[in-house]
Design a protein around this motif. Structure first.
Motif, short mmCIF file in Angstrom:
data_model
loop_
_atom_site.label_atom_id
_atom_site.label_comp_id
_atom_site.label_asym_id
_atom_site.label_seq_id
_atom_site.Cartn_x
_atom_site.Cartn_y
_atom_site.Cartn_z
N ALA A 238 0.80 -1.20 -0.25
CA ALA A 238 0.11 -0.01 0.10
C ALA A 238 1.10 1.13 0.08
O ALA A 238 0.50 2.21 -0.94
CB ALA A 238 -0.83 -0.07 1.15
N GLY A 239 1.95 1.22 0.83
CA GLY A 239 2.84 2.38 0.82
C GLY A 239 3.62 2.79 -0.53
O GLY A 239 3.62 3.89 -1.09
N THR A 240 3.91 1.63 -1.15
CA THR A 240 4.49 1.68 -2.62
C THR A 240 3.26 2.27 -3.47
O THR A 240 3.94 3.50 -4.08
CB THR A 240 5.13 0.47 -2.90
OG1 THR A 240 5.77 -0.23 -2.04
CG2 THR A 240 5.94 0.50 -4.34
N VAL A 241 2.31 1.72 -3.62
CA VAL A 241 1.13 2.49 -4.48
C VAL A 241 0.82 3.86 -4.33
O VAL A 241 0.97 4.57 -5.28
CB VAL A 241 0.09 1.32 -4.39
CG1 VAL A 241 -0.93 2.04 -5.37
CG2 VAL A 241 0.44 0.13 -5.06
N VAL A 242 0.70 4.08 -2.94
CA VAL A 242 0.25 5.46 -2.46
C VAL A 242 1.36 6.43 -2.60
O VAL A 242 0.99 7.69 -3.39
CB VAL A 242 0.02 5.49 -1.02
CG1 VAL A 242 0.01 6.98 -0.46
CG2 VAL A 242 -1.25 4.58 -0.77
N LEU A 243 2.68 6.05 -2.75
CA LEU A 243 3.66 6.95 -3.30
C LEU A 243 4.03 7.22 -4.46
O LEU A 243 4.26 8.19 -4.95
CB LEU A 243 4.94 6.42 -2.30
CG LEU A 243 6.40 7.20 -2.61
CD1 LEU A 243 6.32 8.78 -2.14
CD2 LEU A 243 7.50 6.53 -1.91
#
Length: 259
Positions: A238-243
């Motif tokens: 989720a962090g990778t996608v959101v960033l």
């Protein structure tokens, strides 16, 4: 016609373009289709007899399949960087700029096409694994969660590849990202148990992003305890996608504004 509907139509057309583009590059299509099967056969029949699975006690094919599913989807997703770089340097963006489309849909089209294409690639790898003797012990809900995890991984790698493809200035440099993604599973708990590695390498393998994703896959497909792996894997993805998704849109806008 409203802007969201127009953008959705543009996105759909660019996704179709990305998928058609792959079918026209025959060698790339063969590699993306055959690579998962080749990797599966190589690990099971060439290396499998010489590798123990440590404290997990799993047969090697059961141990390695989750990692190979991620390798097959992730490698193809990483090639998104090359596709975007070729668009940026080959004149296609100049054509897009003459059309009434939103700029963000161009990298988004590449990412969505990559997700569709490489989830299929992971499914081919899974079919090969079943033929070679992989016998999962998963409920329908576990299967859905496992496939969602693979899809999320492909999405995260595609978005990260889009960012890389927009940062570099040549298709050759963009292609380097695929080697990083293909190599990363080897220094995780996916191919050999991390507990068998020497100190520093073991520490890296235990704390890099792929290890909790692979452990969560094993838990879902083989009925093993996951502990906190599912939560950690979800946070990483989720962090990778959101960033990366908004960052790719910003980088694309800056690159095209300077042309």
């Amino acid at each position: 016609m409203s802007v969201p509907i127009t953008a959705a139509g543009d996105l759909r057309r660019l996704v179709v373009r990305g998928l058609r583009r792959e079918t026209r590059v025959l060698d790339g299509l063969i590699v993306n289709t055959a690579l998962p099967v080749i990797i599966m056969i190589l690990f099971v029949y060439v290396f499998g007899g010489a590798i123990t699975t440590g404290s997990s006690g799993l047969d090697y094919i059961d141990f390695v399949v989750p990692a190979v599913l991620l390798m097959s989807g992730g490698y193809g997703a990483a090639l998104t960087a090359v596709a975007i770089s070729e668009d940026m340097t080959g004149g296609m963006i100049d054509r897009f700029r003459t059309l009434p489309i939103s700029g963000w849909v161009v990298p988004a089209g590449h990412v969505v096409a990559s997700v569709i294409r490489n989830v299929v690639s992971a499914a081919i790898a899974l079919a090969a694994a079943l033929l070679l003797g992989f016998r999962p012990d998963a409920s329908p809900a576990d299967w859905l969660l496992a496939m969602a995890l693979v899809t999320a991984y492909v999405l995260a790698m595609s978005a990260l590849a889009a960012v890389w493809g927009l940062l570099v200035r040549s298709a050759q440099a963009a292609g380097a990202f695929s080697f990083v993604v293909l190599f990363l599973p080897y220094v995780s708990d996916g191919i050999v148990p991390a507990e068998t590695m020497p100190g520093v390498l073991r520490s890296f393998a235990e704390h890099q992003p792929l290890t909790p994703i692979i452990e969560a896959m094993r838990g879902l497909l083989l009925g093993l305890p996951m502990g906190s792996s599912g939560l950690v894997a979800g946070l990483w993805l989720a962090g990778t996608v959101v960033l990366c998704v908004p960052l790719a849109a910003v980088l694309f806008r800056r690159r095209t504004a300077s042309r």
